[in-house]
Design a protein around this motif. Sequence first.
Motif, PDB file in Angstrom:
ATOM      1  N   PHE A   1      58.139  52.945  35.304  1.00 33.58           N
ATOM      2  CA  PHE A   1      57.114  52.190  36.019  1.00 33.58           C
ATOM      3  C   PHE A   1      57.795  51.021  37.060  1.00 33.58           C
ATOM      4  O   PHE A   1      57.081  50.647  37.814  1.00 33.58           O
ATOM      5  CB  PHE A   1      55.964  51.600  35.286  1.00 33.58           C
ATOM      6  CG  PHE A   1      55.341  52.640  34.261  1.00 33.58           C
ATOM      7  CD1 PHE A   1      54.561  53.631  34.966  1.00 33.58           C
ATOM      8  CD2 PHE A   1      55.506  52.871  32.894  1.00 33.58           C
ATOM      9  CE1 PHE A   1      53.862  54.485  34.235  1.00 33.58           C
ATOM     10  CE2 PHE A   1      54.812  53.636  32.310  1.00 33.58           C
ATOM     11  CZ  PHE A   1      53.949  54.690  32.827  1.00 33.58           C
TER      12      PHE A   1
ATOM     13  N   LYS B   1      50.581  58.065  27.453  1.00 36.71           N
ATOM     14  CA  LYS B   1      51.482  57.564  28.467  1.00 36.71           C
ATOM     15  C   LYS B   1      51.792  58.593  29.489  1.00 36.71           C
ATOM     16  O   LYS B   1      51.945  58.116  30.595  1.00 36.71           O
ATOM     17  CB  LYS B   1      52.760  57.300  27.852  1.00 36.71           C
ATOM     18  CG  LYS B   1      53.711  58.245  27.389  1.00 36.71           C
ATOM     19  CD  LYS B   1      55.057  57.778  27.086  1.00 36.71           C
ATOM     20  CE  LYS B   1      55.129  56.863  26.200  1.00 36.71           C
ATOM     21  NZ  LYS B   1      56.450  56.333  25.632  1.00 36.71           N
TER      22      LYS B   1
ATOM     23  N   PRO C   1      48.977  58.060  33.255  1.00 33.42           N
ATOM     24  CA  PRO C   1      49.285  56.962  34.662  1.00 33.42           C
ATOM     25  C   PRO C   1      50.478  57.906  35.494  1.00 33.42           C
ATOM     26  O   PRO C   1      50.703  57.819  36.464  1.00 33.42           O
ATOM     27  CB  PRO C   1      49.698  55.887  34.008  1.00 33.42           C
ATOM     28  CG  PRO C   1      50.121  56.096  32.546  1.00 33.42           C
ATOM     29  CD  PRO C   1      49.078  57.246  32.129  1.00 33.42           C
TER      30      PRO C   1
ATOM     31  N   ALA D   1      49.045  60.687  37.353  1.00 37.79           N
ATOM     32  CA  ALA D   1      48.046  60.058  38.339  1.00 37.79           C
ATOM     33  C   ALA D   1      49.066  59.806  39.343  1.00 37.79           C
ATOM     34  O   ALA D   1      48.510  59.623  40.589  1.00 37.79           O
ATOM     35  CB  ALA D   1      47.348  58.920  37.708  1.00 37.79           C
ATOM     36  N   LEU D   2      50.143  59.066  39.278  1.00 39.58           N
ATOM     37  CA  LEU D   2      51.218  58.705  40.208  1.00 39.58           C
ATOM     38  C   LEU D   2      51.826  59.760  40.910  1.00 39.58           C
ATOM     39  O   LEU D   2      51.876  59.923  42.377  1.00 39.58           O
ATOM     40  CB  LEU D   2      52.107  57.738  39.604  1.00 39.58           C
ATOM     41  CG  LEU D   2      51.825  56.260  39.323  1.00 39.58           C
ATOM     42  CD1 LEU D   2      53.003  55.707  38.544  1.00 39.58           C
ATOM     43  CD2 LEU D   2      51.792  55.417  40.477  1.00 39.58           C
TER      44      LEU D   2
ATOM     45  N   PHE E   1      51.156  49.748  40.010  1.00 41.18           N
ATOM     46  CA  PHE E   1      50.157  49.176  39.903  1.00 41.18           C
ATOM     47  C   PHE E   1      49.238  48.992  41.143  1.00 41.18           C
ATOM     48  O   PHE E   1      47.992  49.088  41.356  1.00 41.18           O
ATOM     49  CB  PHE E   1      50.432  47.793  39.343  1.00 41.18           C
ATOM     50  CG  PHE E   1      50.882  47.524  38.048  1.00 41.18           C
ATOM     51  CD1 PHE E   1      50.151  47.824  36.864  1.00 41.18           C
ATOM     52  CD2 PHE E   1      52.335  47.797  37.945  1.00 41.18           C
ATOM     53  CE1 PHE E   1      50.875  47.802  35.605  1.00 41.18           C
ATOM     54  CE2 PHE E   1      52.569  47.700  36.574  1.00 41.18           C
ATOM     55  CZ  PHE E   1      51.954  47.706  35.389  1.00 41.18           C
TER      56      PHE E   1
ATOM     57  N   LEU F   1      47.813  52.533  42.302  1.00 42.11           N
ATOM     58  CA  LEU F   1      46.778  52.624  41.397  1.00 42.11           C
ATOM     59  C   LEU F   1      45.384  51.973  41.894  1.00 42.11           C
ATOM     60  O   LEU F   1      44.418  52.367  41.710  1.00 42.11           O
ATOM     61  CB  LEU F   1      47.027  53.090  39.834  1.00 42.11           C
ATOM     62  CG  LEU F   1      47.871  54.094  39.661  1.00 42.11           C
ATOM     63  CD1 LEU F   1      48.142  54.206  38.277  1.00 42.11           C
ATOM     64  CD2 LEU F   1      47.279  55.505  40.363  1.00 42.11           C
TER      65      LEU F   1
ATOM     66  N   GLY G   1      41.544  51.024  38.286  1.00 41.52           N
ATOM     67  CA  GLY G   1      42.766  51.774  38.222  1.00 41.52           C
ATOM     68  C   GLY G   1      43.954  50.741  37.738  1.00 41.52           C
ATOM     69  O   GLY G   1      44.809  51.312  36.954  1.00 41.52           O
TER      70      GLY G   1
ATOM     71  N   LEU H   1      43.743  50.345  34.119  1.00 43.35           N
ATOM     72  CA  LEU H   1      44.162  51.446  33.196  1.00 43.35           C
ATOM     73  C   LEU H   1      45.470  51.678  33.180  1.00 43.35           C
ATOM     74  O   LEU H   1      46.292  51.797  32.122  1.00 43.35           O
ATOM     75  CB  LEU H   1      43.387  52.687  33.989  1.00 43.35           C
ATOM     76  CG  LEU H   1      41.950  52.712  33.480  1.00 43.35           C
ATOM     77  CD1 LEU H   1      41.191  54.003  34.287  1.00 43.35           C
ATOM     78  CD2 LEU H   1      41.647  52.764  32.147  1.00 43.35           C
ATOM     79  N   MET H   2      46.062  51.257  34.342  1.00 46.95           N
ATOM     80  CA  MET H   2      47.470  51.277  34.524  1.00 46.95           C
ATOM     81  C   MET H   2      48.234  50.394  33.531  1.00 46.95           C
ATOM     82  O   MET H   2      49.061  50.598  32.720  1.00 46.95           O
ATOM     83  CB  MET H   2      48.032  51.066  35.835  1.00 46.95           C
ATOM     84  CG  MET H   2      49.540  51.025  36.213  1.00 46.95           C
ATOM     85  SD  MET H   2      49.985  52.613  36.267  1.00 46.95           S
ATOM     86  CE  MET H   2      51.707  52.689  36.536  1.00 46.95           C
ATOM     87  N   ASP H   3      47.882  49.184  33.415  1.00 44.21           N
ATOM     88  CA  ASP H   3      48.150  48.284  32.488  1.00 44.21           C
ATOM     89  C   ASP H   3      48.200  48.660  31.178  1.00 44.21           C
ATOM     90  O   ASP H   3      49.207  48.528  30.276  1.00 44.21           O
ATOM     91  CB  ASP H   3      47.501  46.724  32.563  1.00 44.21           C
ATOM     92  CG  ASP H   3      47.720  46.012  33.696  1.00 44.21           C
ATOM     93  OD1 ASP H   3      48.602  45.946  34.512  1.00 44.21           O
ATOM     94  OD2 ASP H   3      46.879  45.242  34.371  1.00 44.21           O
TER      95      ASP H   3
ATOM     96  N   GLY I   1      47.846  51.621  30.133  1.00 44.34           N
ATOM     97  CA  GLY I   1      48.813  52.892  29.932  1.00 44.34           C
ATOM     98  C   GLY I   1      50.323  52.427  29.661  1.00 44.34           C
ATOM     99  O   GLY I   1      50.925  53.175  29.002  1.00 44.34           O
TER     100      GLY I   1
END
Length: 458
Positions: free
Chosen positions: A31, A171, A174, A177-178, A278, A281, A289, A292-294, A296
């Motif tokens: 990330f 994990k 995300p 998602a990316l 971050f 998303l 978003g 949720l990324m945090d 994840g």
Amino acid sequence: MIENEQQLKRNFGFFGTLSLVIGTVIGSGIFFKQGRVLQEAGSTSMALLAWFVGGIVTLASAMSVAELGSEMPQTGGIYIYISKIFGKFWGFLAGWMQISFYGPALIASVSYFFSTLFVTFFHLPAKINFGIFSLGSVFCIAVAACILIALMNMLENRVSRVFAIMTTSIKMIPIFALIIFGLFFGHAGATSSLVNLFANQIGQGNFGVAVLSTLFAYDGWVVISNLGGEIKNAQKTLPRAVTTGIFIVLLAYMGVSFGVFKSLPAKEIIALGDQAPFHILSGAFGPIGGRLMDIGVMISVIGTLNSKILSFPRVVFEMADKGQLPFSGFFHTLGKHSKTPNYATIFEIVIAALLLNAFSSSQDLSDWLVFVSFLFYLLTFVAVFIMRHHLQRKPHFSAPLHPLFPTLAIAGTLFIEISTIVNAFTDPTGQQLFGIIVSLLIVALGVPLYYAKKIYKL
């Protein structure tokens, strides 16, 4: 060898072991490295190539260790491999390096990073008061995370297996998602001028440094070999899980990087640095978003912490089994019902807590680990050639195109070591050189301990 019936339970099948491989490697680097690699590489094309080259070198390393693991499917990993190929002395130093510094420092570094995210996410105060004294919130949460994960690992190892599968599955959310957002909705990002960047900027970056950054993000998978004694049919399962896991990680790293590059312009990725994923998303799904990324990322990091705390006490246990540590009988004791090395786990957590108290950031810890750990990786890759020579046959798991993969692994390791030395001597702060010297001195402390244990039967 300790004469008792202490035996670890083989509760890790293929998917449990695969989850540990993926969960160990994919922590936070996936990330936070895109901006750094892009900046060093000079273009999105070269950055993607750097991720690919780093993945291939890592896959070659995994193939090499898989060969050794197929012939020596025991608890202890590289401690066992080096002991059997190069002798007990070098094996002891490899084990000592892992249990005295490398393992605890990795545990401390990962828990520190998790704690930083946790404190920021919940807006905790900088200090936590305990009556007449106070401690830093980051330190307290990091130690608490280590203790809780350690306690879980003192239960039967099937609990750790289930936790590894759960955190690895979460994990990946995300990550997907990316990748999906970049593929289907990222139209004005860095890859929109991919061909022009490749043609015009290929000479403007430092490709070697970019590859080095990716190799650090890929590191950590080798500790799974420490669990050889707890993997079902380890002779076949360990090689399959390690090689499959690294291949999946390679695809994930490439996919996330492409998704980020396709979603944002190159200059914005570099400017945002660690915050680029971050930002993407949050833009796609709003503030929720980003939150949720945090979450994840925190789950990703805690899964990595679980793998570290699960793995390194097994080296303590195996060295104690060989009678190579003071109080070997104590460290070789397993929980009565859980059959897990609980005293060895406590030993590693105590050292990790001391390191957490001694260093001001996770970066300080992680920077010190690279040079000394890869020295023993190098011995491990050389061991593949020696093992094949002595076997006079192919190992149970044989990497294709031999000697391509161990040769690539050796070349990649030499590249890391030489680059680390060069960077250490050019670092104006002197911190990297200081770290190399200290880590070598810690390994050197194992020499008098080895001979004292051998001569005086401590």
